[in-house]
Design a protein around this motif. Structure first.
Motif, PDB file in Angstrom:
ATOM      1  N   VAL A  28      38.843  -5.618  40.388  1.00 47.18           N
ATOM      2  CA  VAL A  28      37.404  -5.368  40.272  1.00 47.18           C
ATOM      3  C   VAL A  28      36.976  -5.383  38.809  1.00 47.18           C
ATOM      4  O   VAL A  28      35.918  -5.918  38.461  1.00 47.18           O
ATOM      5  N   ALA A  29      37.805  -4.822  37.921  1.00 48.67           N
ATOM      6  CA  ALA A  29      37.489  -4.837  36.487  1.00 48.67           C
ATOM      7  C   ALA A  29      37.396  -6.267  35.966  1.00 48.67           C
ATOM      8  O   ALA A  29      36.500  -6.593  35.168  1.00 48.67           O
ATOM      9  N   ALA A  30      38.298  -7.128  36.405  1.00 45.58           N
ATOM     10  CA  ALA A  30      38.282  -8.524  35.968  1.00 45.58           C
ATOM     11  C   ALA A  30      37.032  -9.232  36.476  1.00 45.58           C
ATOM     12  O   ALA A  30      36.402 -10.015  35.740  1.00 45.58           O
ATOM     13  N   GLU A  31      36.642  -8.971  37.721  1.00 48.85           N
ATOM     14  CA  GLU A  31      35.444  -9.611  38.271  1.00 48.85           C
ATOM     15  C   GLU A  31      34.186  -9.107  37.569  1.00 48.85           C
ATOM     16  O   GLU A  31      33.259  -9.889  37.301  1.00 48.85           O
ATOM     17  N   LEU A  32      34.155  -7.816  37.233  1.00 54.27           N
ATOM     18  CA  LEU A  32      33.015  -7.280  36.507  1.00 54.27           C
ATOM     19  C   LEU A  32      32.956  -7.873  35.100  1.00 54.27           C
ATOM     20  O   LEU A  32      31.875  -8.249  34.621  1.00 54.27           O
ATOM     21  N   ALA A  33      34.099  -7.991  34.436  1.00 53.55           N
ATOM     22  CA  ALA A  33      34.133  -8.593  33.093  1.00 53.55           C
ATOM     23  C   ALA A  33      33.658 -10.041  33.137  1.00 53.55           C
ATOM     24  O   ALA A  33      32.930 -10.490  32.241  1.00 53.55           O
ATOM     25  N   ASP A  34      34.034 -10.779  34.169  1.00 54.85           N
ATOM     26  CA  ASP A  34      33.570 -12.159  34.318  1.00 54.85           C
ATOM     27  C   ASP A  34      32.047 -12.204  34.470  1.00 54.85           C
ATOM     28  O   ASP A  34      31.366 -13.013  33.827  1.00 54.85           O
ATOM     29  N   ALA A  35      31.515 -11.324  35.331  1.00 55.85           N
ATOM     30  CA  ALA A  35      30.069 -11.316  35.584  1.00 55.85           C
ATOM     31  C   ALA A  35      29.294 -10.936  34.325  1.00 55.85           C
ATOM     32  O   ALA A  35      28.272 -11.554  33.998  1.00 55.85           O
ATOM     33  N   VAL A  36      29.791  -9.938  33.608  1.00 53.51           N
ATOM     34  CA  VAL A  36      29.098  -9.480  32.395  1.00 53.51           C
ATOM     35  C   VAL A  36      29.152 -10.545  31.307  1.00 53.51           C
ATOM     36  O   VAL A  36      28.145 -10.819  30.643  1.00 53.51           O
ATOM     37  N   SER A  37      30.304 -11.153  31.119  1.00 63.62           N
ATOM     38  CA  SER A  37      30.416 -12.163  30.065  1.00 63.62           C
ATOM     39  C   SER A  37      29.539 -13.368  30.369  1.00 63.62           C
ATOM     40  O   SER A  37      28.916 -13.939  29.460  1.00 63.62           O
ATOM     41  N   THR A  46      22.254  -4.867  36.063  1.00 59.14           N
ATOM     42  CA  THR A  46      22.813  -3.523  36.202  1.00 59.14           C
ATOM     43  C   THR A  46      23.967  -3.546  37.188  1.00 59.14           C
ATOM     44  O   THR A  46      23.851  -4.080  38.293  1.00 59.14           O
ATOM     45  N   ALA A  47      25.085  -2.965  36.771  1.00 58.14           N
ATOM     46  CA  ALA A  47      26.246  -2.825  37.643  1.00 58.14           C
ATOM     47  C   ALA A  47      26.610  -1.356  37.742  1.00 58.14           C
ATOM     48  O   ALA A  47      26.573  -0.622  36.749  1.00 58.14           O
ATOM     49  N   LEU A  48      26.963  -0.932  38.932  1.00 57.19           N
ATOM     50  CA  LEU A  48      27.486   0.402  39.180  1.00 57.19           C
ATOM     51  C   LEU A  48      28.976   0.245  39.455  1.00 57.19           C
ATOM     52  O   LEU A  48      29.371  -0.373  40.437  1.00 57.19           O
ATOM     53  N   HIS A  49      29.803   0.773  38.549  1.00 58.33           N
ATOM     54  CA  HIS A  49      31.248   0.572  38.602  1.00 58.33           C
ATOM     55  C   HIS A  49      31.896   1.842  39.131  1.00 58.33           C
ATOM     56  O   HIS A  49      31.838   2.905  38.478  1.00 58.33           O
ATOM     57  N   LEU A  50      32.515   1.753  40.305  1.00 58.86           N
ATOM     58  CA  LEU A  50      33.030   2.922  41.007  1.00 58.86           C
ATOM     59  C   LEU A  50      34.484   2.744  41.409  1.00 58.86           C
ATOM     60  O   LEU A  50      34.938   1.621  41.650  1.00 58.86           O
ATOM     61  N   LYS A  51      35.180   3.879  41.529  1.00 56.68           N
ATOM     62  CA  LYS A  51      36.559   3.858  42.013  1.00 56.68           C
ATOM     63  C   LYS A  51      36.782   5.081  42.887  1.00 56.68           C
ATOM     64  O   LYS A  51      36.449   6.194  42.497  1.00 56.68           O
ATOM     65  N   ASP A  61      19.883  -5.701  28.144  1.00 59.53           N
ATOM     66  CA  ASP A  61      20.332  -6.895  28.869  1.00 59.53           C
ATOM     67  C   ASP A  61      21.326  -6.550  29.976  1.00 59.53           C
ATOM     68  O   ASP A  61      21.132  -6.923  31.132  1.00 59.53           O
ATOM     69  N   VAL A  62      22.409  -5.860  29.630  1.00 62.04           N
ATOM     70  CA  VAL A  62      23.444  -5.519  30.611  1.00 62.04           C
ATOM     71  C   VAL A  62      23.692  -4.018  30.570  1.00 62.04           C
ATOM     72  O   VAL A  62      23.922  -3.445  29.499  1.00 62.04           O
ATOM     73  N   LEU A  63      23.673  -3.384  31.730  1.00 62.42           N
ATOM     74  CA  LEU A  63      23.902  -1.950  31.865  1.00 62.42           C
ATOM     75  C   LEU A  63      25.028  -1.715  32.869  1.00 62.42           C
ATOM     76  O   LEU A  63      24.960  -2.199  34.002  1.00 62.42           O
ATOM     77  N   ILE A  64      26.039  -0.985  32.436  1.00 58.82           N
ATOM     78  CA  ILE A  64      27.143  -0.615  33.329  1.00 58.82           C
ATOM     79  C   ILE A  64      27.111   0.894  33.502  1.00 58.82           C
ATOM     80  O   ILE A  64      27.309   1.650  32.546  1.00 58.82           O
ATOM     81  N   ASN A  80      24.209  -4.352  41.266  1.00 54.79           N
ATOM     82  CA  ASN A  80      25.514  -4.900  41.652  1.00 54.79           C
ATOM     83  C   ASN A  80      26.510  -3.753  41.679  1.00 54.79           C
ATOM     84  O   ASN A  80      26.722  -3.090  40.660  1.00 54.79           O
ATOM     85  N   ILE A  81      27.107  -3.496  42.842  1.00 57.01           N
ATOM     86  CA  ILE A  81      28.077  -2.410  42.964  1.00 57.01           C
ATOM     87  C   ILE A  81      29.492  -3.004  42.968  1.00 57.01           C
ATOM     88  O   ILE A  81      29.825  -3.820  43.814  1.00 57.01           O
ATOM     89  N   PHE A  82      30.293  -2.576  42.000  1.00 56.15           N
ATOM     90  CA  PHE A  82      31.675  -2.990  41.889  1.00 56.15           C
ATOM     91  C   PHE A  82      32.551  -1.785  42.218  1.00 56.15           C
ATOM     92  O   PHE A  82      32.540  -0.794  41.478  1.00 56.15           O
ATOM     93  N   TRP A  83      33.307  -1.880  43.316  1.00 54.51           N
ATOM     94  CA  TRP A  83      34.085  -0.726  43.803  1.00 54.51           C
ATOM     95  C   TRP A  83      35.522  -1.121  44.101  1.00 54.51           C
ATOM     96  O   TRP A  83      35.795  -2.213  44.589  1.00 54.51           O
ATOM     97  N   SER A  84      36.412  -0.192  43.809  1.00 56.13           N
ATOM     98  CA  SER A  84      37.824  -0.353  44.196  1.00 56.13           C
ATOM     99  C   SER A  84      38.334   0.987  44.695  1.00 56.13           C
ATOM    100  O   SER A  84      37.793   2.044  44.329  1.00 56.13           O
ATOM    101  N   PRO A  85      39.400   0.983  45.503  1.00 59.76           N
ATOM    102  CA  PRO A  85      39.975   2.251  45.966  1.00 59.76           C
ATOM    103  C   PRO A  85      40.508   3.094  44.813  1.00 59.76           C
ATOM    104  O   PRO A  85      40.911   2.560  43.780  1.00 59.76           O
TER     105      PRO A  85
END
Length: 239
Positions: free
Chosen positions: A23-32, A197-202, A137-140, A234-239
Motif C-alpha cells: 500500500v505504501a508503494a502504491e501511495l508513493a506512486d500516486a503521489v509522485s 487527498t489520501a487517507l493512509h490507514l493500517k 497540492d497533495v495532503l496525506i 483516496n483511502i489507502f488501507w492495509s491490515p
C-alpha cells in the motif's frame, strides 16, 4: 486477507492492499504522479504529510522518486510542540525518513518554531507558512480511533475555531486534554481544499473507526475526519 466490507460514499476511492509495504508503494506512486503533473503546470508544488509509524514505508518509497524535489514544499499537517530531536517530534521523523535520497532537495516548512508554547510560536509559524501557496497540492492524512486527524482532536477546546470553514487562519494551537503534548495544526479550511487527498490507514481497528465516522457524517466536531470523507478522497488501507 479479505478486503474490508465497508460501503464508502460515492466518489471516495479505496485502495485496499495485502501488506503495508504494498500500500505504501502504491501511495508513493500516486503521489509522485500527481506532484509530477503539478510541477508541469506550476513553478512549485506542496506536499503535506502526517506523522506516526504508519507512513514510514510510504516516506521511504516516496523519497526515492526522481521528481524535481527542489520545487516541492514539504510540511506536516500537525506537530507536537516538542524540540526537534525529541522522540515525539514528527519533524525529526520526516527529516530522517522522507527528506533523504532524491527528496533531500525539497524545501521543508517547519511547524515547530521558537517559543515555549504553540501560542507563543504561532506568529513565527504563520511567517514560515507565508511561503506556502494555497490550495495544498497533495495532503496525506492519518486517523485516530477517536476520529481525529492532524491535531483536530474532538476534545480540544480550540476545535470549533480550527474547524470553522469561514476562518482565514491556516494554523491553530491545540491543547487536547487527552494528549500529553500541546499541538499545532493546519486548520480544517487549509487542509480540506487540497487538490489530492489520501487517507493512509493500517489495521482492522481503523476500518471500524471509518464505519462509525460514516454513520453520522454531518457531526464533524465529534469526529473531525468526517469533514474529509467526501468525493475525491483516496483511502489507502492495509491490515
Amino acid at each position: 486477507m479479505k478486503t474490508p466490507d465497508i460501503k464508502l460514499p460515492a466518489g471516495v476511492r479505496a485502495c485496499f492492499g495485502e501488506t503495508p509495504e504494498q500500500v505504501a508503494a502504491e501511495l508513493a506512486d500516486a503521489v509522485s504522479r500527481f506532484l509530477e503533473q503539478r510541477l508541469q503546470e506550476a513553478s512549485r508544488a506542496s506536499l503535506v504529510v502526517s506523522g506516526g509509524s504508519t507512513p514510514l514505508p510510504f516516506f521511504q518509497a516516496l523519497s526515492e522518486k526522481p521528481l524535481d524535489w527542489s520545487r516541492v514544499d514539504v510540511l506536516l499537517a500537525d506537530e507536537r510542540w516538542v524540540p526537534e530531536g525529541d522522540p515525539a517530534s514528527n519533524t525529526t521523523l520526516v527529516r530522517e525518513n522522507l527528506l533523504r535520497n532524491h527528496a533531500a532537495a525539497a524545501r521543508f516548512l517547519s511547524l515547530k518554531q521558537p517559543g515555549e508554547t504553540p501560542e507563543e510560536g504561532l506568529e513565527a509559524v504563520r511567517r514560515e507558512l507565508g511561503q506556502l501557496d494555497l490550495p495544498i497540492d497533495v495532503l496525506i492524512l492519518g486517523m485516530g480511533n477517536d476520529g481525529h486527524t492532524a491535531s483536530l482532536f474532538p476534545d480540544a477546546p480550540e476545535l470549533p475555531g480550527a474547524m470553522d470553514v469561514s476562518s482565514p487562519e491556516i494554523v491553530a494551537a491545540m491543547t487536547p486534554p487527552s494528549q500529553a503534548q500541546r499541538r499545532i495544526t493546519l486548520t480544517f479550511p487549509a487542509l480540506s481544499g487540497a487538490r489530492f487527498t489520501a487517507l493512509h490507514l493500517k489495521g482492522v481497528d481503523k476500518v471500524e473507526t471509518l464505519r462509525v465516522a460514516l454513520s453520522e457524517p454531518e457531526d464533524l466536531l465529534a469526529m473531525p475526519i468526517r469533514g474529509f470523507i467526501k468525493p475525491g478522497l483516496n483511502i489507502f488501507w492495509s491490515p
